[in-house]
Design an enzyme around this catalytic site. Sequence first.
Site, PDB file in Angstrom:
ATOM      1  N   THR A   1       0.830  -1.209   0.000  1.00 49.12           N
ATOM      2  CA  THR A   1       0.000   0.000   0.000  1.00 49.12           C
ATOM      3  C   THR A   1       0.861   1.256   0.000  1.00 49.12           C
ATOM      4  O   THR A   1       0.435   2.308  -0.478  1.00 49.12           O
ATOM      5  CB  THR A   1      -0.938  -0.010   1.220  1.00 49.12           C
ATOM      6  OG1 THR A   1      -1.590  -1.271   1.290  1.00 49.12           O
ATOM      7  CG2 THR A   1      -1.982   1.092   1.132  1.00 49.12           C
TER       8      THR A   1
ATOM      9  N   TYR B   1       8.327 -13.118  -8.773  1.00 49.67           N
ATOM     10  CA  TYR B   1       8.899 -13.264 -10.115  1.00 49.67           C
ATOM     11  C   TYR B   1       9.828 -14.471 -10.221  1.00 49.67           C
ATOM     12  O   TYR B   1       9.509 -15.435 -10.882  1.00 49.67           O
ATOM     13  CB  TYR B   1       9.611 -12.001 -10.604  1.00 49.67           C
ATOM     14  CG  TYR B   1      10.043 -12.132 -12.053  1.00 49.67           C
ATOM     15  CD1 TYR B   1       9.093 -12.121 -13.066  1.00 49.67           C
ATOM     16  CD2 TYR B   1      11.365 -12.326 -12.407  1.00 49.67           C
ATOM     17  CE1 TYR B   1       9.459 -12.293 -14.395  1.00 49.67           C
ATOM     18  CE2 TYR B   1      11.744 -12.501 -13.725  1.00 49.67           C
ATOM     19  CZ  TYR B   1      10.787 -12.481 -14.719  1.00 49.67           C
ATOM     20  OH  TYR B   1      11.149 -12.661 -16.031  1.00 49.67           O
TER      21      TYR B   1
ATOM     22  N   TYR C   1       5.067 -12.642   4.994  1.00 51.14           N
ATOM     23  CA  TYR C   1       3.922 -12.088   4.266  1.00 51.14           C
ATOM     24  C   TYR C   1       3.529 -13.053   3.158  1.00 51.14           C
ATOM     25  O   TYR C   1       4.253 -13.220   2.180  1.00 51.14           O
ATOM     26  CB  TYR C   1       4.306 -10.717   3.708  1.00 51.14           C
ATOM     27  CG  TYR C   1       3.207  -9.924   3.055  1.00 51.14           C
ATOM     28  CD1 TYR C   1       1.877 -10.321   3.077  1.00 51.14           C
ATOM     29  CD2 TYR C   1       3.502  -8.723   2.402  1.00 51.14           C
ATOM     30  CE1 TYR C   1       0.882  -9.587   2.479  1.00 51.14           C
ATOM     31  CE2 TYR C   1       2.511  -7.963   1.801  1.00 51.14           C
ATOM     32  CZ  TYR C   1       1.212  -8.402   1.838  1.00 51.14           C
ATOM     33  OH  TYR C   1       0.221  -7.664   1.233  1.00 51.14           O
TER      34      TYR C   1
ATOM     35  N   LYS D   1       1.519 -12.700   8.006  1.00 49.65           N
ATOM     36  CA  LYS D   1       0.398 -11.927   7.490  1.00 49.65           C
ATOM     37  C   LYS D   1      -0.223 -12.754   6.373  1.00 49.65           C
ATOM     38  O   LYS D   1       0.439 -13.029   5.359  1.00 49.65           O
ATOM     39  CB  LYS D   1       0.854 -10.574   6.947  1.00 49.65           C
ATOM     40  CG  LYS D   1      -0.261  -9.771   6.255  1.00 49.65           C
ATOM     41  CD  LYS D   1       0.271  -8.498   5.617  1.00 49.65           C
ATOM     42  CE  LYS D   1      -0.839  -7.778   4.847  1.00 49.65           C
ATOM     43  NZ  LYS D   1      -0.335  -6.558   4.158  1.00 49.65           N
TER      44      LYS D   1
END
Length: 295
Positions: free
Chosen positions: A47, A109, A135, A165
């Site tokens: 974000t 990637y 994450y 997360k």
Amino acid sequence: MAIFTGAGVAITTPFDAKGEVDYKTFEKQIERQIEGGTDAIIVCGTTGESSTLDHDEHLAVIKYCCEVVDHRIPVVAGTGSNCTETAIFLSQEAEKVGVDGLLIVTPYYNKCTQKGLKEHYTMIAESVHTPIIMYNIPGRTGGLLIQPETVVDLVNNVENIVAVKDATGNISEVAQLAALADGSVDIYSGNDDQVVPILSLGGKGVISVLSNVAPRQTHDMCASFFAGDIEGSRKIQLDAIPLINALFCEVNPIPVKKGMELLGLDTGVLRRPLTEMEPEHAARLEKAMKDFGIL
């Protein structure tokens, strides 16, 4: 002990008309979050447009955030990379300025195997002392997923890997992780529409996009749950669904930056390749914000 419990904001990075980081506006954002009851600031995540910040900007934004917050609430810095050495460098530099936690995304990637994930996270963790939140966001990493067994293995064998997360969107996967971990890993929702479900599985809170525009409501959703007011928590969650959907009707953080603008808290331009929100989507967002009572 958890890095934080409750609602952490995945804060936007404001830019001025020239595309430079707007630190004056950033300070206002941080103060507004603290005043709104936010339990932690997560800086330089998705974000925060971290992928378009160069290393100097990235570290300067983290340092500034720590200085403004001044230990009032925890600061967690996004320092992940698809290059292990880069993630080590960013993590070490963030640790020097006093962050309370590090958010490390899975490699994107180039991706890797579960063995590669174990080595990646272990090498980063062993280079610092700061606690790490892994994450898990396969939607942005070519489908790469930290399997529940891998999460538990890392948490049990690397002292400062403490949390995950979860932005998989898969509640069954979260339940499997919670069952395997048996309390050994702190779980944070990475999706604003799944906060209460993940709290019900033992989650510690949320790393939230919604909190940028609705800090008090996001905090209260978590605080009510932990206070035993499950009905009150669930009501906030369900009432927020139309707004959450509007905040993700285009790729994050396009809508949330428009939302900040609608609140009179303009966070400036988006760095390319992100573009301005489509007018019909902006109208949808504005209506959702009004219906939720924040406009």
